[in-house]
Every structure is written in structure tokens, then in C-alpha cells.
Design an enzyme around this catalytic site. Structure first.
Site, PDB file in Angstrom:
ATOM      1  N   SER A 174       1.290  28.847  -8.073  1.00  0.00           N
ATOM      2  CA  SER A 174       0.313  29.266  -9.209  1.00  0.00           C
ATOM      3  C   SER A 174      -0.666  30.059  -8.508  1.00  0.00           C
ATOM      4  CB  SER A 174       0.024  27.961  -9.855  1.00  0.00           C
ATOM      5  OG  SER A 174      -0.522  28.556 -11.157  1.00  0.00           O
ATOM      6  N   ASP A 261       8.449  28.782 -17.740  1.00  0.00           N
ATOM      7  CA  ASP A 261       7.074  28.407 -17.504  1.00  0.00           C
ATOM      8  C   ASP A 261       6.042  28.780 -18.447  1.00  0.00           C
ATOM      9  OD1 ASP A 261       4.624  28.781 -16.066  1.00  0.00           O
ATOM     10  OD2 ASP A 261       5.587  29.165 -14.097  1.00  0.00           O
ATOM     11  N   HIS A 302       6.317  24.772 -15.311  1.00  0.00           N
ATOM     12  CA  HIS A 302       5.385  25.491 -14.204  1.00  0.00           C
ATOM     13  C   HIS A 302       4.996  24.534 -12.919  1.00  0.00           C
ATOM     14  CE1 HIS A 302       2.135  27.822 -12.812  1.00  0.00           C
ATOM     15  NE2 HIS A 302       1.277  26.959 -12.732  1.00  0.00           N
TER      16      HIS A 302
END
Length: 324
Positions: A174, A261, A302
Site C-alpha cells: 500500500s 481491493d 487490501h
């Protein structure tokens, strides 16, 4: 009822004004470093959540001390109990690949999904160094894109020295993907190349992630709001341009992204993969560029790609190909 509606309208209208008057707030939202989950955990005691792990600190700049966990590969587990931090440091030169794990925003190196990934990499036979950037966890200072990149770059060079030339891979998740590619660019500018990059749930630019957020979309129709958003990011010097970085990077690359995600859209990871393939073509290199996509029905979203039962094999194959 009217009062409640009026209150909601006032709150809604005040957000752009507050961001305009206090642009630093957006930076704090992006980094979310104040959310130091899990609460009440002593980060100097990694054994409370992670075995075969030593905690230490590095002074990456004057006045900046960052916390790092070093988790051993499976081959070293039996010898670990009671060993000193110096012994842990010496093991980095045992020839095993080393992963520098650069986590996403919020929380600390002790967050559950981060710890679970480290366990998998450790069991697969790799050293893992988990970094809390400045301002995160028990690290001092305040986060910024430049500062977080500086922390990661310092750790990379430190590990390279300790590993005596062994394979060192940057794993970014991320927000950490932005730190990872920034660091790789810095290394390349210094005349070297990062051994390997693994980008988990990567974005194109942080601005596009912010603009894509459901809360932000509620304001996008307001005249001037989008310009205000990009202006604030510019004032905060927050870009994290993975797309731009990958146009110049020639390191081996593995992209991991789940199609469900809900934080960083899958299309961003796919775009970065395509950019890297084009870079490989333009520079006429045979560098390894791969992408693993996860079906939405797996529910990895995610943070949960670590749940892939085949993940250690995916990583092992990627690293094996580097040695050929």
C-alpha cells in the site's frame, strides 16, 4: 429532524474549508501514524507477537530514531533463544535472502496482517526486517514522504552492508509501495540497482488513491475541490509517484494485487505492471517483471494477500528466477 439535517450540511460544507485553512490535516490522514495499533503493546518486545525476532533502533538522521524488527529465517530458529542483537545482526550475512518490509499507513509493525506476512516469509527461509518509519510506532520524528524514503534508504544500505552482498528485496504494501519505489530510484541514482521489488496492492500516485476514496468522491462535484485537493498534496510534498518511478526502474519486479481491493483499485496495480513491461522493453533488458492477480471471490481485499496458501511458493519461484 431539521436540526440534524442542518448539522450534517454544516459538517459537510466545513470539510473543504478546514482542509484549505489547515492543509497539514490531509497529510495526517494519509499517513495515519497517530493510529498506533495494537494498543498497549511494547514494541521493544516483539516476542509478545512474533517469535525469533529481535528489536533494534537505527538513527537515520540527527534526531530521528526508527524502530526495526529482525525476524530470522526458519534455519536459524533453533539457535535464536537467548541470543543478543549483535548475534542477530551477524546472521544477516548467512547468505539467505533478506526482505525489508515497508508497511502501509496507520498502525505499527505489530499490526496483525503485517505480522502474519512476516511469519510466512520467515517460515519460507528468509530474513525479514520490519520498519516503522519516523513518526510511526515507537520511532521518533514526524512522517513525510522525503523522510520515510530516507529511513528506508538508510535501512537498505545498512542491510546491504550486513548481508555482505547478499540478496536484499524491498517489499512494499500500500503506502509502503511508494516508499519502496522512491527508495529504489534513490539507489539507482546512486549508481546501483535494488536486487528485487515486490509491490503488494500498489497505487499509481497517492493523489489518485485520495481522489478515488468514497469520502472524497462526495466532494468532487464541487467547483474547485479537485484543484484544492491537488494543491494541498503539493503543499505537503506528498506525491508517492509509483507510475513515474517505474518508468525508470530496472529492478526485478513482482506485483501482487487482489481484484476486490477496496482501498487501492486493482486497475492501478495492473497499470504499474504494464508500465514496467514497457520500461523493460525501452531499456532492452531481460529483467523479470511479473504480476499475480487474485480473484475477488477469494476475499483478500487490501490487507489479506498473506492468506494465499501458495504465497511462499510464489515468492520462492520469483527469487529462484533471479538467480538464473
Amino acid at each position: 429532524m431539521k436540526r440534524a439535517v442542518l448539522f450534517l450540511l454544516v459538517v459537510y460544507a466545513s470539510v473543504p474549508v478546514i482542509l484549505y485553512l489547515f492543509p497539514w490535516i490531509l497529510g495526517h490522514i494519509i499517513f495515519a501514524h497517530f493510529m498506533r495499533f495494537p494498543f498497549f503493546l511494547d514494541l521493544s518486545r516483539p516476542e509478545d507477537v512474533l517469535n525469533h525476532t529481535s528489536n533494534f533502533y537505527l538513527n537515520t538522521e540527527d534526531g530521528v530514531s526508527v524502530g526495526v524488527w529482525h525476524t530470522l529465517p526458519a534455519s536459524q530458529w533453533e539457535d535464536a533463544p537467548g541470543r543478543s542483537p549483535e548475534w542477530y545482526r551477524e546472521t544477516l550475512g548467512d547468505g539467505r535472502p533478506v526482505f525489508i518490509y515497508l508497511h502501509g499507513n496507520g498502525a505499527t509493525r505489530a499490526m496483525t496482517h503485517r505480522v502474519e506476512l512476516v511469519k510466512i516469509l520467515s517460515a519460507a527461509g528468509y530474513h525479514v526486517l520490519s520498519l516503522d518509519y519516523r513518526g510511526f510506532g515507537d520511532s521518533t520524528g514526524e512522517p513525510s514522504e522525503a523522510g520515510m524514503t530516507s529511513d528506508a534508504l538508510y535501512l537498505y544500505h545498512w542491510v546491504k552492508k550486513q548481508s555482505k552482498g547478499g540478496l536484499v528485496c524491498l517489499w512494499g504494501h500500500s503506502l509502503g509501495t511508494g516508499v519502496a519505489t522512491n527508495t529504489a530510484v534513490k539507489v539507482q541514482e546512486q549508481g546501483s540497482v535494488v536486487d528485487a521489488l515486490i509491490l503488494e496492492a500498489p497505487f499509481t500516485t497517492i493523489g489518485e488513491v485520495v481522489a478515488n476514496h468514497p469520502v472524497t468522491k462526495m466532494y468532487m462535484f464541487l467547483p474547485g475541490f479537485e484543484s484544492l485537493l491537488w494543491s494541498i498534496l503539493e503543499k505537503n510534498n506528498i506525491v508517492f509517484a509509483n507510475d513515474k518511478n517505474l518508468k525508470t526502474l530496472t529492478s526485478p519486479l513482482l506485483v501482487l494485487h487482489s481484484k476486490d481491493d477496496d482501498i487501492v483499485p486493482y486497475y492501478m496495480g495492473l497499470k504499474l505492471y504494464q508500465i514496467s513491461l514497457q520500461t523493460k522493453k525501452e531499456y532492452k533488458t531481460d529483467v523479470q517483471v511479473e504480476m499475480i492477480s487474485y480473484s475477488a471471490n477469494l476475499g483478500f481485499s487490501h490487507n489479506s494477500i498473506y492468506l494465499d496458501p501458495n504465497l511462499s511458493n510464489v515468492i520462492g519461484k520469483f527469487l529462484q528466477n533471479l538467480r538464473q
